[in-house]
Structures are given as C-alpha cells and as structure tokens.
Design a protein around this motif. Structure first.
Motif, short mmCIF file in Angstrom:
data_model
loop_
_atom_site.label_atom_id
_atom_site.label_comp_id
_atom_site.label_asym_id
_atom_site.label_seq_id
_atom_site.Cartn_x
_atom_site.Cartn_y
_atom_site.Cartn_z
N GLN A 4 0.83 -1.21 0.00
CA GLN A 4 0.00 0.00 0.00
C GLN A 4 0.87 1.26 0.00
O GLN A 4 0.54 2.25 -0.66
N SER A 64 0.89 4.14 -2.90
CA SER A 64 0.67 5.56 -2.60
C SER A 64 1.71 6.46 -3.25
O SER A 64 1.51 7.67 -3.35
N GLN A 67 -2.56 3.84 -9.89
CA GLN A 67 -2.70 2.91 -8.76
C GLN A 67 -3.60 1.71 -9.06
O GLN A 67 -3.22 0.58 -8.71
#
Length: 191
Positions: free
Chosen positions: A101, A105, A112
């Motif tokens: 994650q 980011s 993404q």
C-alpha cells in the motif's frame, strides 16, 4: 510533485537474497524477480499452449516482476524465519500488505488501480503460477550453488523440490519433467 515509486523499484538490486546462506553467487531481488518473471511467463505458456488450460502469460510475467517489490521497504526475510510459525507468517503477510500500500501511494492516483493487482497478487490463478515460478527460481539457484560445489544448498534444494511437487500444478510438473535437467548442464552441453 515527484512520484517515488519507480525510483524505489530500481533499488531492488540492493536487496540481497539468501542472507543466512553462504553463497558462491550473490543474488539480489531484482535479478530474482527477472528470473521469476521469465519462469512465470513460461509456466503460463505451458499451461495455455501445451496443457490447453486458461492462463495469461503476460499478466503472470508482470505480476512476477513485482512479486517481491514490498521487500524494498521490508528487506528479504529468510525463509526459515518467515515460515517458523503461523503467527510470524501472518505478521509478515500484514507487513507486506502495508508495504504494498505504501508503494501504491507513491504512484499517481491514475496508475494505482493498474499496479494494485500486481503488487497484491489478487488473481488466484496468476498468484499460483507466480508462486510456482518463485519456488522454481529458488530451486534453480540451489542447483547453481550445488554445481559450484556449495553443499550449503543441499537441504534447501530438497525442501524446495518437495514444496514444488506438493503444489500439484500441471504446468510446473511439465516444466520439471521437460526442462529442469537442462539447468544441470554446462554451457558446452547446452549448445
């Protein structure tokens, strides 16, 4: 704004594998990921074109390129530690998920969704082939070390082969039967 994802991915080459073992040939995560991608692509091609079962070779290869990307942030935890008990394994999986994650980011929001399934191995069929390719790559590393006279890898080779057989994956079994022995050959024998 500068997105740092690709700069971090380029640092895979600084993370050494097989940290608890005496290595004749050093291997880093970037080299390993490349070989896993080659093998995952090949296993998926075998599954699709020889065994006539559904598979997406390109997706498998791409997922394999990123299968250890979280190790950029976590380092490579040696297998005996990672699998020591279910609590450690579960905790490490959670750390890998947080790392994935964090890497996501670092990408533009528009990218993404495309990278998420690659970093999190979301497709079960792809995940199974990538896992098989990962084990196969580890076994090939063991063979290379054993060929160089490094008996340090005897137990790892045995355990890895047992794990591959236990997977009961037909494309992997086909590879083991029809391709694996060539990794024992020297260059002159390969030509």
């Amino acid at each position: 704004m500068q997105h740092r994802f690709f700069a971090l991915i380029s640092r895979m080459r600084y993370i050494s594998r097989w940290g608890l073992m005496r290595n004749t040939f050093e291997e880093n995560v970037q080299e390993h990921s490349h070989m896993v991608a080659v093998l995952a692509h090949g296993l998926a091609m075998i599954q699709r074109d020889i065994l006539k079962e559904p598979a997406d070779p390109e997706r498998c290869a791409t997922a394999a390129l990123f299968h250890d990307a979280s190790e950029i942030l976590t380092g490579d935890l040696p297998t005996p530690i990672k699998y020591y008990n279910p609590d450690i394994r579960k905790a490490y999986k959670a750390v890998e998920a947080v790392s994935a994650q964090k890497l996501l980011s670092m990408l533009p929001a528009e990218l993404q969704p495309g990278y998420e399934p690659l970093l999190t191995e979301s497709d079960p069929g792809v995940k199974r082939i990538v896992k098989a390719a990962d084990k196969l790559s580890a076994y090939i590393k063991c063979l290379e070390e054993l060929k160089a006279g490094n008996s340090e890898f005897e137990s790892a080779a045995k355990q890895t082969m047992e794990a591959m057989v236990a997977m009961e994956l037909p494309c992997l079994d086909w590879f083991l039967t029809h391709c694996l022995e060539s990794f024992r050959l020297n260059l002159d024998q390969l030509e």
